[in-house]
Design an enzyme around this catalytic site. Structure first.
Site, PDB file in Angstrom:
ATOM      1  N   ASP A 253       6.659 -10.257  12.925  1.00  0.00           N
ATOM      2  CA  ASP A 253       7.044  -9.661  11.654  1.00  0.00           C
ATOM      3  C   ASP A 253       6.743 -10.581  10.509  1.00  0.00           C
ATOM      4  O   ASP A 253       6.816 -12.119  10.762  1.00  0.00           O
ATOM      5  CB  ASP A 253       8.500  -9.104  11.806  1.00  0.00           C
ATOM      6  CG  ASP A 253       9.395 -10.116  11.511  1.00  0.00           C
ATOM      7  OD1 ASP A 253       9.251 -11.222  11.389  1.00  0.00           O
ATOM      8  OD2 ASP A 253      10.591  -9.529  11.625  1.00  0.00           O
TER       9      ASP A 253
ATOM     10  N   ASN B 261       9.966  -7.260  -1.070  1.00  0.00           N
ATOM     11  CA  ASN B 261      10.123  -5.906  -1.797  1.00  0.00           C
ATOM     12  C   ASN B 261      11.199  -5.976  -2.828  1.00  0.00           C
ATOM     13  O   ASN B 261      10.929  -5.351  -3.921  1.00  0.00           O
ATOM     14  CB  ASN B 261      11.000  -5.000  -0.584  1.00  0.00           C
ATOM     15  CG  ASN B 261       9.856  -4.531   0.190  1.00  0.00           C
ATOM     16  OD1 ASN B 261       8.849  -4.106  -0.250  1.00  0.00           O
ATOM     17  ND2 ASN B 261      10.354  -4.090   1.359  1.00  0.00           N
TER      18      ASN B 261
ATOM     19  N   HIS C 298       8.291  -2.159  -3.642  1.00  0.00           N
ATOM     20  CA  HIS C 298       7.993  -1.575  -2.122  1.00  0.00           C
ATOM     21  C   HIS C 298       6.636  -1.235  -2.207  1.00  0.00           C
ATOM     22  O   HIS C 298       5.878  -1.411  -1.453  1.00  0.00           O
ATOM     23  CB  HIS C 298       9.047  -0.297  -1.997  1.00  0.00           C
ATOM     24  CG  HIS C 298      10.268  -0.659  -1.589  1.00  0.00           C
ATOM     25  ND1 HIS C 298      10.767  -0.895  -0.501  1.00  0.00           N
ATOM     26  CD2 HIS C 298      11.306  -0.395  -2.389  1.00  0.00           C
ATOM     27  CE1 HIS C 298      11.908  -1.116  -0.457  1.00  0.00           C
ATOM     28  NE2 HIS C 298      12.472  -0.834  -1.584  1.00  0.00           N
TER      29      HIS C 298
ATOM     30  N   ASP D 139       4.409  -2.463   0.712  1.00  0.00           N
ATOM     31  CA  ASP D 139       3.364  -1.564   1.523  1.00  0.00           C
ATOM     32  C   ASP D 139       2.027  -2.270   1.668  1.00  0.00           C
ATOM     33  O   ASP D 139       1.205  -2.240   2.479  1.00  0.00           O
ATOM     34  CB  ASP D 139       3.117  -0.269   0.570  1.00  0.00           C
ATOM     35  CG  ASP D 139       4.466   0.543   0.990  1.00  0.00           C
ATOM     36  OD1 ASP D 139       5.371   0.120   1.999  1.00  0.00           O
ATOM     37  OD2 ASP D 139       4.502   1.675   0.390  1.00  0.00           O
TER      38      ASP D 139
ATOM     39  N   GLU E 221       8.478  -4.275   9.057  1.00  0.00           N
ATOM     40  CA  GLU E 221       7.508  -5.209   8.970  1.00  0.00           C
ATOM     41  C   GLU E 221       7.098  -5.620  10.434  1.00  0.00           C
ATOM     42  O   GLU E 221       6.484  -6.732  10.403  1.00  0.00           O
ATOM     43  CB  GLU E 221       8.073  -6.301   7.931  1.00  0.00           C
ATOM     44  CG  GLU E 221       9.297  -7.162   8.509  1.00  0.00           C
ATOM     45  CD  GLU E 221      10.429  -6.360   8.165  1.00  0.00           C
ATOM     46  OE1 GLU E 221      11.473  -7.344   8.405  1.00  0.00           O
ATOM     47  OE2 GLU E 221      10.810  -5.260   8.011  1.00  0.00           O
TER      48      GLU E 221
END
Length: 307
Positions: A185, A193, A198, A202, A228
């Site tokens: 991750d 974020n 956000h 993304d 993630e």
């Protein structure tokens, strides 16, 4: 004209009004080879209109397979598949055989059809009726829904559902074959974020997905596991090889320049790496690789920990 010919003319004229493609064939024994051949006797107007071929194009079943499956390997697979379906129908005492097939039409387009063939006949002419219903649009919709149900919308990778199915299959067929899992991750993803929003998060996940897809060794599955986190299933791969793959991915990610609205982001990832044990359950394997990832995070992140 004999009574048989009269009845066939009437039959052919009647079938020409049916809007579904229909082909009539007759079984004959080849005098030279001694094998049974399916000779095509009639195709209706809908057959010519929707599929494009006339009797001159496909005079028998051999010509049919060569015409609609021009690739030899695909053709052989379809011939064998159809033979198996016919055999299963006969063994089950069923008078028809049915399969879905993607065929090449005369206009160069591949379309899906549901082919239903009469394999036993009681009529005097000994003609076998084959109907071909166009299911192309329905099949595309089914395929699209199947893809969506197994794909992560954001990254385009496999989703958790698909990854679990692949892993379940790998566990059931991996006897005697090495199987490894990598779970990774993005480090400090929450901070990304919180700092950049956000949409930036993304974008980071999409870019990470593209990097993982560049894996130099083919993977059985590369999936967005959740948030993630990503999961990679490696079949036929030793634990040492899996560790090397994870380490290379870690280095590649750390060396990649990520930008969001001209803002450079320095990204790293942590990896957990395990070799699945013989007869290990799905739950156990996932727990161990998740624990290895947790240990990598606890060890300071941006590292690979073997579990």
């Amino acid at each position: 004209m004999t009574a048989r010919n009269d009845s066939e003319v009437i039959l052919f004229k009647s079938l020409d009004f049916i809007p579904i493609p229909i082909l009539l064939s007759e079984s004959r024994i080849d005098e030279i080879s001694g094998r049974i051949q399916r000779i095509h006797r009639f195709v209706n107007h809908a057959f010519i209109e929707q599929i494009g071929y006339t009797l001159e194009d496909i005079p028998d079943m051999d010509a049919w397979f060569k015409t609609v499956y021009p690739e030899p390997l695909v053709r052989q697979a379809m011939i064998e598949g159809w033979a198996n379906i016919v055999e299963s129908s006969i063994n089950a005492g069923i008078d028809t055989a049915e399969m879905q097939a993607r065929i090449l039409c005369r206009n160069g387009e591949y379309r899906w059809f549901l082919i239903t063939a009469q394999i036993a006949t009681e009529n005097q002419s000994e003609l076998h009726i084959v109907t071909m219903r166009d299911i192309h649009d329905l099949q595309l919709l089914i395929d699209e829904n199947q893809t969506l149900s197994n794909t992560d919308v954001l990254t385009g990778l496999a989703n958790r559902r698909k990854a679990e199915a692949v892993l379940e299959n790998a566990l059931s067929t991996a006897k005697g074959t090495e199987l490894c899992l990598l779970m990774c991750d993005v480090d400090y993803f929450k901070a990304i974020n919180d700092t950049f929003g956000h949409l930036c998060g993304d974008d980071v996940l999409v870019q990470v997905a593209r990097l993982l897809e560049g894996l130099r060794q083919p993977a059985a599955c590369i999936a967005r596991w959740g948030g993630e986190e990503f999961l990679i299933v490696l079949q036929g791969c030793s634990l040492d090889e899996a560790h090397q793959i994870a380490e290379q991915l870690r280095l590649d990610l750390a060396a990649t320049d990520f930008f969001y609205h001209n803002q450079q982001l320095n990204l790293t990832m942590s990896f957990g790496c395990i070799s699945v044990q013989d007869n290990e359950s799905l739950r156990s394997a996932l727990f161990r690789v998740d624990s290895a990832l947790y240990n990598a995070k606890s060890a300071g992140r941006n590292c690979v920990v073997m579990g």
